[in-house]
Design a protein around this motif. Structure first.
Motif, PDB file in Angstrom:
ATOM      1  N   SER A  34       0.761  -1.123  -0.079  1.00 38.27           N
ATOM      2  CA  SER A  34      -0.041  -0.031   0.152  1.00 38.27           C
ATOM      3  C   SER A  34       0.684   1.249   0.104  1.00 38.27           C
ATOM      4  N   LYS A  37       2.498   1.781  -3.473  1.00 38.87           N
ATOM      5  CA  LYS A  37       1.772   2.336  -4.556  1.00 38.87           C
ATOM      6  C   LYS A  37       1.461   3.811  -4.130  1.00 38.87           C
ATOM      7  N   LYS A  55       4.502  -3.315  -5.651  1.00 42.22           N
ATOM      8  CA  LYS A  55       3.163  -2.721  -5.446  1.00 42.22           C
ATOM      9  C   LYS A  55       2.053  -3.779  -5.514  1.00 42.22           C
ATOM     10  N   GLU A 178      -5.986  -5.418  -0.283  1.00 47.44           N
ATOM     11  CA  GLU A 178      -5.039  -5.217  -1.150  1.00 47.44           C
ATOM     12  C   GLU A 178      -4.620  -6.702  -1.803  1.00 47.44           C
ATOM     13  N   SER A 182      -4.585  -6.181  -5.886  1.00 51.28           N
ATOM     14  CA  SER A 182      -3.131  -6.687  -6.575  1.00 51.28           C
ATOM     15  C   SER A 182      -3.478  -7.580  -7.718  1.00 51.28           C
TER      16      SER A 182
END
Ligand code: PEP
Ligand code: MG
Length: 608
Positions: A34, A37, A55, A178, A182
């Motif tokens: 996170s 990113k 990321k 997350e 992804s």
């Protein structure tokens, strides 16, 4: 020029070593991805000749980094140096803070039946019939496009995370969100997504992160649910011990509503998210090979000793029942004590109230022994759509009817709290912008409707109305006049209601003499007060203000010294066992805490 510079700049790198015994697992990886990113530069991690993008949670996770592994972090492009520095700092903090799950010590056993040993997830004792986990997939009609189902699932996980932020297991939802993010661009259809989940989770097979494969299955199930493909799990309606290869973290909630007495899992670890949630739910559970266990057989699951007794003798059953009875007695003792007042050694009665968000948490707080509601965080009452006046009134009424002493806070949106139906223009510094009581200027109709509903629900009850984030006396008096005008407009008598403020902005400390003239009560919000005292955002991933700092206690001391109206504390500090003796010594009389802390807070008080 700077684009040119960034493109041809030399990559920067550093070496990071995993020091946590749990390895670099899903929750810390999610936070690391996170933060990655938030930088536009390219960031990679290299381990054993494999290089992945940091990321993506899935790519980073696929390195299966365990304790002692050193990987190379490389950043290239815009602000590469800053990215590297912040990620290194975050990594070190994550490694330091990652609590090791302590192995539960096994007690000795002497059963006559044949015994199967295992690893303890959660302690307890159960005697019941075995039941093997079964699922059935049901297809409901649905025209929802795949991408929409993906986004709805992410939103759902986001809501679960933000609404349970006080809960130590909330990180599991962030991690799953997350993980899903992804994989977002990896597939366009459900079959592609299923394939992707399988190949990603297979990468963890046999590694220390093996047990996190159930998180992949969990997100797949969530997406499927939004596509109308519901997985139905059936449970018997008599007490049972569940036999299962593995459970999904999201299934634990469902299990809690059944007659489950214990759980035996084959393919998980004591660190898995499923195990964490089983422990939090207090379900007696063990990891062992379930192969020799058959359906519908009465067994003893003794997770104090870490064993399953397959063919228990009469003596074994007697012994297990006695132990189970002792466990229940112990629980019952603390459970009855939570309804008793919290009296200090010197005989002071300290009121222990609850912080609640909705009808369900208010009911739980009542059951957990709360003497009142010290903070109703009304912004969590309606999370999806704007409620009508009638809906609001009914919800408030139901909560107000449960307790004699109630403090309801008007909408505290902005900063870290958002509602889909309240638009606040983008700001450079949302924590210093439109939030809390400042919404009375930007969204007066919404606040008028909320106050109207609260007035109708309160009737003759002396409900306390609290304004959040107040920073000046004028702000309070204007807001109170606004409330009085609402009452006048709807011809309602509100003379029974009390009006007060949260103390969370430091300016209030210097204005207390004037505030004493106008408010009826104060409640100290130590979460925000600490944030503003130290100028450290409370949600910051790298920085953390110390809520136990002498600065915070000194601020509380000042408030208690200057205030001439009742003061309570409703920030997290109120339930912190290291803070409770100090707070009582400073003279605090009322603490308002999360419902799960009520019994423990009362017990702490009794020892002061
Ligand atoms: C606080 O700031 O301490 C508080 C109780 O309010 P919230 O956490 O809801 O901002
Ligand atoms: Mg606050």
């Amino acid at each position: 020029m700077s684009l040119f510079k960034n493109l041809f700049s030399k990559p920067l790198s550093t070496q990071l070593t995993v020091t946590s015994n749990n390895g670099f697992h899903l929750r810390p990886v999610a936070q690391f991805a996170s933060l990655s990113k938030s930088f536009s530069c390219q960031i990679t991690a290299t381990f054993k000749n494999r290089t992945v993008d940091t990321k993506g949670v899935n790519t980073l996770l696929s390195l299966s980094l365990e304790r002692g592994d050193t990987f190379t972090l490389v950043a290239k492009g815009k602000k590469a140096d800053e990215a590297l520095e912040k990620l290194q700092l975050l990594f070190e903090t994550l490694m330091q803070d990652d609590k090791e799950i302590k192995q539960i010590e096994k007690t000795a056993y002497s059963y006559e039946g044949s015994v199967l040993e295992g690893e303890i997830i959660s302690e307890g004792i159960a005697i019941a019939s075995t039941y093997t986990y079964r699922t059935q997939e049901v297809q409901h009609k649905s025209n929802i496009p795949f991408k929409d189902a993906l986004h709805t699932s992410m939103d759902e996980l986001d809501v679960l995370y933000t609404t349970q932020i006080d809960n130590e297991n909330a990180g599991i939802y962030l991690a799953q969100k997350e993980l899903l993010a992804s994989l977002e661009n990896e597939s366009k259809t459900l079959p592609e997504f299923e394939q992707c989940i399988e190949s990603e989770s297979n990468k963890l097979l046999g590694t220390k992160l093996d047990s996190k494969r159930s998180d992949y299955q969990d997100i797949l199930q969530r997406v499927k649910k939004h596509l109308g493909l519901e997985v139905k799990v059936t449970f018997p309606d008599t007490p049972f011990i569940l036999l299962c290869n593995d459970l999904l973290p999201s299934e634990i909630d469902h299990l809690l509503q059944t007659k489950v007495e214990g759980v035996i899992l084959k393919e998980t670890s004591v660190n898995s998210h499923t195990a964490i949630l089983l422990r939090a739910a207090g379900i007696c559970s063990l990891i062992t090979d379930t192969q020799s266990l058959v359906e519908n057989e009465t067994i003893i699951l003794d997770t104090h000793a870490g064993v399953v007794v397959q063919d228990p003798s009469d003596n074994d059953r007697l012994k297990a029942r006695r132990r189970s009875y002792e466990d229940k007695e112990q629980k019952a003792l603390s459970s009855t004590k939570r309804f008793e007042s919290a009296i200090t050694q010197k005989g002071r009665h300290i009121k222990v109230f609850a912080n609640v968000t909705d009808i369900k948490t208010a009911e739980t707080a009542k059951e957990d022994g709360a003497e009142g509601i010290g903070l109703l965080r009304s912004e969590f009452l309606f999370k999806d759509v704007k409620p009508s006046l009638e809906t609001q009134k009914e919800a408030y009424k139901e909560i107000f009817d449960m307790f004699d002493d109630i403090t309801v806070r008007t909408l505290d949106v902005g900063g870290d709290k958002a509602l889909p139906y309240i638009q606040i223009p983008a700001e450079e510094n949302p924590f210093l912008g439109v939030r809390g009581v400042r919404l009375f200027h930007t969204h007066p109709e919404l606040l008028e409707e909320q106050l109207h509903a609260i007035f109708l629900a309160a009737g003759n009850k002396p409900v306390k109305i609290m304004f959040p984030m107040v920073s000046s006396v004028e702000e309070f008096t204007k807001t109170k006049s606004f409330a009085q005008n609402v009452a006048k407009k709807y011809e309602l008598d509100i003379s029974n209601l009390l009006f007060g403020i949260m103390i969370e902005v430091p300016s209030v400390l210097f204005l207390l003499e004037s505030f004493n003239e106008v408010v009826d009560f104060y409640s100290i919000g130590t979460n925000d007060l600490t944030q503003y005292l130290f100028a450290i955002e409370r949600t910051h991933s790298l920085l953390k203000a110390d809520e136990l700092s002498p600065a915070v206690f000194s601020a509380i001391e000042t408030i208690l010294h200057k205030a001439t109206k009742p003061v309570s504390i409703c920030g997290e500090l109120a339930g912190n066992k290291d803070a409770i003796p100090k707070l009582l010594n400073l003279g605090i009389e009322t603490l308002s805490v999360a419902h799960k802390c009520i019994a423990q807070t009362k017990e702490e008080i009794r020892h002061v």
